[in-house]
Design a protein around this motif. Structure first.
Motif, PDB file in Angstrom:
ATOM      1  N   TRP A  18       1.002  -1.367  -0.159  1.00 34.62           N
ATOM      2  CA  TRP A  18      -0.112   0.066  -0.138  1.00 34.62           C
ATOM      3  C   TRP A  18       0.874   1.490  -0.127  1.00 34.62           C
ATOM      4  O   TRP A  18       0.355   2.376   0.206  1.00 34.62           O
ATOM      5  CB  TRP A  18      -0.867   0.039   1.230  1.00 34.62           C
ATOM      6  CG  TRP A  18      -1.945  -1.077   1.197  1.00 34.62           C
ATOM      7  CD1 TRP A  18      -1.841  -2.342   2.134  1.00 34.62           C
ATOM      8  CD2 TRP A  18      -2.852  -1.365   0.115  1.00 34.62           C
ATOM      9  NE1 TRP A  18      -2.616  -3.448   1.840  1.00 34.62           N
ATOM     10  CE2 TRP A  18      -3.445  -2.614   0.760  1.00 34.62           C
ATOM     11  CE3 TRP A  18      -3.413  -0.754  -0.783  1.00 34.62           C
ATOM     12  CZ2 TRP A  18      -4.386  -3.259  -0.057  1.00 34.62           C
ATOM     13  CZ3 TRP A  18      -4.439  -1.306  -1.343  1.00 34.62           C
ATOM     14  CH2 TRP A  18      -5.070  -2.384  -0.959  1.00 34.62           C
ATOM     15  N   ARG A  19       1.971   1.216  -0.336  1.00 35.78           N
ATOM     16  CA  ARG A  19       2.976   2.338  -0.356  1.00 35.78           C
ATOM     17  C   ARG A  19       2.526   3.273  -1.654  1.00 35.78           C
ATOM     18  O   ARG A  19       2.336   2.952  -2.523  1.00 35.78           O
ATOM     19  CB  ARG A  19       4.363   1.890  -0.590  1.00 35.78           C
ATOM     20  CG  ARG A  19       5.415   3.100  -0.955  1.00 35.78           C
ATOM     21  CD  ARG A  19       6.862   2.710  -0.826  1.00 35.78           C
ATOM     22  NE  ARG A  19       7.124   1.943   0.508  1.00 35.78           N
ATOM     23  CZ  ARG A  19       7.713   0.846   0.449  1.00 35.78           C
ATOM     24  NH1 ARG A  19       8.130   0.316  -0.746  1.00 35.78           N
ATOM     25  NH2 ARG A  19       8.272   0.315   1.677  1.00 35.78           N
ATOM     26  N   PRO A  20       2.136   4.364  -1.203  1.00 33.67           N
ATOM     27  CA  PRO A  20       1.475   5.188  -2.290  1.00 33.67           C
ATOM     28  C   PRO A  20       2.587   6.023  -3.311  1.00 33.67           C
ATOM     29  O   PRO A  20       3.721   6.089  -2.894  1.00 33.67           O
ATOM     30  CB  PRO A  20       1.010   6.505  -1.550  1.00 33.67           C
ATOM     31  CG  PRO A  20       1.441   6.346  -0.015  1.00 33.67           C
ATOM     32  CD  PRO A  20       2.117   4.992   0.177  1.00 33.67           C
ATOM     33  N   LYS A  21       2.079   6.347  -4.169  1.00 32.77           N
ATOM     34  CA  LYS A  21       3.201   7.321  -5.166  1.00 32.77           C
ATOM     35  C   LYS A  21       3.262   8.473  -4.556  1.00 32.77           C
ATOM     36  O   LYS A  21       2.691   9.136  -3.617  1.00 32.77           O
ATOM     37  CB  LYS A  21       2.225   7.222  -6.412  1.00 32.77           C
ATOM     38  CG  LYS A  21       2.406   6.070  -7.171  1.00 32.77           C
ATOM     39  CD  LYS A  21       1.631   6.057  -8.622  1.00 32.77           C
ATOM     40  CE  LYS A  21       1.434   4.959  -9.305  1.00 32.77           C
ATOM     41  NZ  LYS A  21       0.792   4.789 -10.433  1.00 32.77           N
ATOM     42  N   LEU A  22       4.237   9.236  -5.065  1.00 36.22           N
ATOM     43  CA  LEU A  22       4.525  10.535  -4.470  1.00 36.22           C
ATOM     44  C   LEU A  22       3.507  11.523  -4.916  1.00 36.22           C
ATOM     45  O   LEU A  22       3.426  12.546  -3.906  1.00 36.22           O
ATOM     46  CB  LEU A  22       6.151  10.957  -5.177  1.00 36.22           C
ATOM     47  CG  LEU A  22       6.747  12.194  -4.689  1.00 36.22           C
ATOM     48  CD1 LEU A  22       6.642  12.295  -3.161  1.00 36.22           C
ATOM     49  CD2 LEU A  22       7.944  12.550  -5.280  1.00 36.22           C
ATOM     50  N   ASP A  23       2.910  11.494  -5.856  1.00 36.61           N
ATOM     51  CA  ASP A  23       1.945  12.536  -6.205  1.00 36.61           C
ATOM     52  C   ASP A  23       0.761  12.437  -5.421  1.00 36.61           C
ATOM     53  O   ASP A  23      -0.282  13.432  -5.134  1.00 36.61           O
ATOM     54  CB  ASP A  23       1.716  12.289  -7.669  1.00 36.61           C
ATOM     55  CG  ASP A  23       0.919  11.153  -8.004  1.00 36.61           C
ATOM     56  OD1 ASP A  23       0.387  10.795  -8.888  1.00 36.61           O
ATOM     57  OD2 ASP A  23       0.873  10.261  -6.917  1.00 36.61           O
ATOM     58  N   GLU A  24       0.174  11.411  -4.379  1.00 35.37           N
ATOM     59  CA  GLU A  24      -0.762  11.590  -3.700  1.00 35.37           C
ATOM     60  C   GLU A  24      -0.886  12.301  -2.623  1.00 35.37           C
ATOM     61  O   GLU A  24      -1.490  13.076  -2.283  1.00 35.37           O
ATOM     62  CB  GLU A  24      -1.019   9.818  -2.961  1.00 35.37           C
ATOM     63  CG  GLU A  24      -1.532   8.964  -3.898  1.00 35.37           C
ATOM     64  CD  GLU A  24      -1.756   7.875  -3.373  1.00 35.37           C
ATOM     65  OE1 GLU A  24      -1.134   7.592  -2.308  1.00 35.37           O
ATOM     66  OE2 GLU A  24      -2.224   6.816  -3.989  1.00 35.37           O
ATOM     67  N   LEU A 357     -13.441  12.651  -0.196  1.00 33.84           N
ATOM     68  CA  LEU A 357     -13.187  11.279  -0.410  1.00 33.84           C
ATOM     69  C   LEU A 357     -11.537  11.148  -0.837  1.00 33.84           C
ATOM     70  O   LEU A 357     -10.891  10.482  -0.429  1.00 33.84           O
ATOM     71  CB  LEU A 357     -13.892  10.731  -1.637  1.00 33.84           C
ATOM     72  CG  LEU A 357     -13.735   9.227  -2.029  1.00 33.84           C
ATOM     73  CD1 LEU A 357     -13.731   8.200  -0.568  1.00 33.84           C
ATOM     74  CD2 LEU A 357     -14.613   8.822  -2.904  1.00 33.84           C
ATOM     75  N   ILE A 358     -10.944  11.816  -1.745  1.00 31.40           N
ATOM     76  CA  ILE A 358      -9.775  11.963  -2.059  1.00 31.40           C
ATOM     77  C   ILE A 358      -8.839  12.281  -0.942  1.00 31.40           C
ATOM     78  O   ILE A 358      -7.786  11.566  -0.598  1.00 31.40           O
ATOM     79  CB  ILE A 358      -9.489  12.814  -3.106  1.00 31.40           C
ATOM     80  CG1 ILE A 358     -10.061  12.613  -4.582  1.00 31.40           C
ATOM     81  CG2 ILE A 358      -8.010  13.053  -3.589  1.00 31.40           C
ATOM     82  CD1 ILE A 358     -10.246  13.580  -5.570  1.00 31.40           C
ATOM     83  N   ARG A 365      -3.975   6.022   3.223  1.00 30.96           N
ATOM     84  CA  ARG A 365      -2.819   5.412   2.521  1.00 30.96           C
ATOM     85  C   ARG A 365      -1.539   5.679   3.211  1.00 30.96           C
ATOM     86  O   ARG A 365      -0.685   5.004   3.234  1.00 30.96           O
ATOM     87  CB  ARG A 365      -2.913   5.527   1.088  1.00 30.96           C
ATOM     88  CG  ARG A 365      -4.212   4.571   0.499  1.00 30.96           C
ATOM     89  CD  ARG A 365      -4.174   5.151  -1.070  1.00 30.96           C
ATOM     90  NE  ARG A 365      -3.076   4.898  -1.740  1.00 30.96           N
ATOM     91  CZ  ARG A 365      -2.477   3.779  -2.336  1.00 30.96           C
ATOM     92  NH1 ARG A 365      -3.284   2.654  -1.935  1.00 30.96           N
ATOM     93  NH2 ARG A 365      -1.513   3.849  -2.966  1.00 30.96           N
ATOM     94  N   ARG A 366      -1.343   6.993   3.099  1.00 29.01           N
ATOM     95  CA  ARG A 366      -0.064   7.633   3.685  1.00 29.01           C
ATOM     96  C   ARG A 366       0.336   7.454   5.107  1.00 29.01           C
ATOM     97  O   ARG A 366       1.415   7.041   5.334  1.00 29.01           O
ATOM     98  CB  ARG A 366       0.263   9.016   3.132  1.00 29.01           C
ATOM     99  CG  ARG A 366       0.353   9.297   1.618  1.00 29.01           C
ATOM    100  CD  ARG A 366       0.963  10.516   1.229  1.00 29.01           C
ATOM    101  NE  ARG A 366       2.343  10.571   1.466  1.00 29.01           N
ATOM    102  CZ  ARG A 366       3.268  10.210   0.790  1.00 29.01           C
ATOM    103  NH1 ARG A 366       3.131   9.672  -0.368  1.00 29.01           N
ATOM    104  NH2 ARG A 366       4.501  10.392   1.129  1.00 29.01           N
TER     105      ARG A 366
END
Length: 552
Positions: A18-24, A357-358, A365-366
């Motif tokens: 579940w490691r998010p991308k940097l842009d999140e 929601l976003i 996630r982070r």
């Protein structure tokens, strides 16, 4: 493309999957910028003071505004505390006729906007109103009746409109203390009354401070009520500086001072709360004490009197006025007010809930402090008055539009006069900044009910991120998202200053119609759109009150 994980394969650590991308994280800060940019624009006006404006404000405007605001904060704070705490204690601790109905009905004034209650109060209790007319017919004069168009009238109206903020939180506090607190007080030889002052009230302080702070923030943000009473505060001064004097810099300077007042209020709340921690006993709610017959009927009469003054009588008067003008007002123009209000409220609800929601998804996630900080900053807008956000959004939009127009002219692509100003975009951005907190709280609460084990089970079945959101998250979040959308919808339906100050030309809504009619003293003409606004707000208030009663 989503990569499926075979069920037989060992699962990688949850942090890896579940490691998010940097842009999140960047996405969360972009959402926070919707609130931070208007606040930064308004705050920046303090760094560029204009001596002429400040000289004029300091001599002619600020003394009156500061005095009126101080009286308003003191009066409404004390009034809401008195009504909210007394009603909460009665309905939480004692049993009397009608108690179960009063427990949820006393929250109904939240469905009636303060600016609607304001013009109804004037229409009922002014010199030419029915009450003073009856007094003159019965007793010859009504000179002893206190004037409603006064500072006391403003404080009374806002107190009746805002006391449910304190009532709901205080009642929850008194009930969640459970029977152990009152039993401890009784073991010390204290009566129920002494237990209230020495045990229950001190333990409920965090809830009381929170409720009063909410009421005072709404008080400082109010525009329609003070405008109806012609009682000058910062919100009316900002509106007049912008639309009457066409002086946007003066409006920005006043808005910056109002932001400072709100910030001081928030800091005071944190200081009063301190670092104390309170635990309430949920081991069993205390059985309500049955009051003696005359005390019970006295308590019921008190609850009924407050409910009647704050909701029942105003609603009855609105319905009478609305019936008298319905045949005249129910035309295509009125249905245009309704249609635009529904379209605007629905669009704002979809936008704000989508952003919430976003934001909640990124925070989940982070799980790092930058994302949590972005979420905290993004939801600051609810503490900021709508007039301030209207100014803060309009200034950068105006600058951007001027830059775009100059670029288009230089490129020889035409001679536009307006691109962004006076569009729904400005309104929706201001709404997003103001009401993101309203949608974020229920959305995040619903998100927290989704456990990591549920996500792990879904991942073991080969669901990727998009499929997980579609098949797990969204179905389980449906209730929270619907609650958030309903709350934002109703808030936008009732909202007045942002709509009034940023709407496109001719884009009149129900709240704008109420303002226009009350500005001209046409109370009857303002009744029909007011009834529609009140009815729209009744459902969420009833659901909130009943849920609070059920949880307690």
């Amino acid at each position: 493309m989503d990569t499926a994980i075979p069920p037989s394969a060992p699962l990688p650590p949850l942090s890896d999957r579940w490691r998010p991308k940097l842009d999140e994280s960047l996405l969360a800060w972009l959402i926070a910028a919707i609130t931070l940019l208007p606040l930064a624009v308004v705050a920046a006006s303090l760094l560029q003071p204009q001596r002429e404006i400040w000289a004029h404000l300091g001599e002619f405007v600020l003394p009156r505004l500061l005095s009126n605001t101080a009286w308003l904060v003191a009066g409404v704070g004390g009034g809401t505390l008195l009504l909210g705490v007394s009603l909460a204690w009665l309905t939480a601790v004692y049993d009397f006729p009608g108690r179960r109905h009063f427990a949820w009905a006393l929250a109904l004034p939240l469905a009636m906007p303060a600016y609607v209650l304001a013009f109804v109060q004037i229409g009922l209790y002014d010199y030419t109103g029915p009450l003073q007319g009856w007094l003159r017919a019965s007793f010859g004069d009504s000179h002893g009746f206190p004037p409603i168009r006064s500072r006391g009238g403003v404080i009374l109206t806002l107190t009746l409109a805002l006391y449910p903020y304190v009532y709901l939180l205080a009642r929850n506090a008194f009930q969640t203390q459970g029977k152990r607190a009152l039993e401890a007080a009784a073991a010390l030889g204290l009566s129920r009354r002494q237990g209230f002052w020495r045990v229950a009230l001190p333990m409920a302080r965090p809830w009381l401070v929170g409720g009063v702070t909410l009421a005072l923030m709404e008080c400082l943000a109010d525009f329609g009520t003070v405008a109806t009473f012609n009682y000058d505060t910062f919100t009316t001064a900002i509106y007049k500086a912008w639309f009457a004097l066409f002086n946007l810099p003066a409006a920005s300077q006043l808005a910056s001072l109002l932001v400072l007042l709100v910030l001081v209020l928030v800091l005071l709340e944190q200081k009063v709360r301190g670092d104390r921690r309170y635990t309430g006993g949920r081991s069993g709610a205390a059985r309500p004490d049955r009051l003696s017959p005359w005390r019970g009927w006295l308590a019921a009469g008190y609850c009924l009197a407050v409910l009647a003054l704050a909701f029942l009588i105003p609603l009855a008067q609105l319905l009478i006025w609305a019936k008298s003008v319905a045949a005249e007002q129910l035309d295509l123009r009125y249905f245009g007010f309704v249609g635009r209000s529904l379209l605007l409220s629905g669009g704002a609800a979809l936008l704000v809930v989508g952003l919430a929601l976003i934001l909640a998804y990124v925070v989940r996630r982070r799980r790092d402090w930058p994302s949590r900080l972005a979420a905290r900053l993004a939801t600051l807008g609810y503490a900021v008055p709508g007039t301030v956000l209207a100014v803060g959004v309009f200034v950068p939009i105006s600058w951007l539009e001027n830059a775009l127009i100059d670029s288009i002219k230089i490129l020889g692509l035409g001679q536009p006069t307006q691109i962004l100003q006076g569009t729904l975009l400005v309104m929706l951005l201001a709404y997003a900044a103001r009401f993101l907190a309203v949608a974020f709280e229920p959305t995040q609460a619903a998100m927290q009910r989704i456990t990591a084990s549920q996500e792990e089970a879904a991942a073991s079945m080969g669901l990727g991120r998009r499929a997980l959101m579609r098949r797990i998250h969204l179905p389980m979040l449906r209730g929270g998202l619907l609650t958030a959308a309903l709350m934002v919808f109703v808030d936008v339906m009732k909202e007045m200053p942002i709509t009034l100050m940023t709407r496109p030309f001719g884009w009149d809504t129900l709240s704008v119609r109420v303002f226009e009619m009350t500005s001209e003293g046409q109370w009857e003409m303002a009744a029909l759109p007011s009834v529609a606004i009140v009815l729209a707000g009744l459902l969420p208030v009833i659901l909130l009150a009943r849920d609070t009663e059920k949880d307690a």
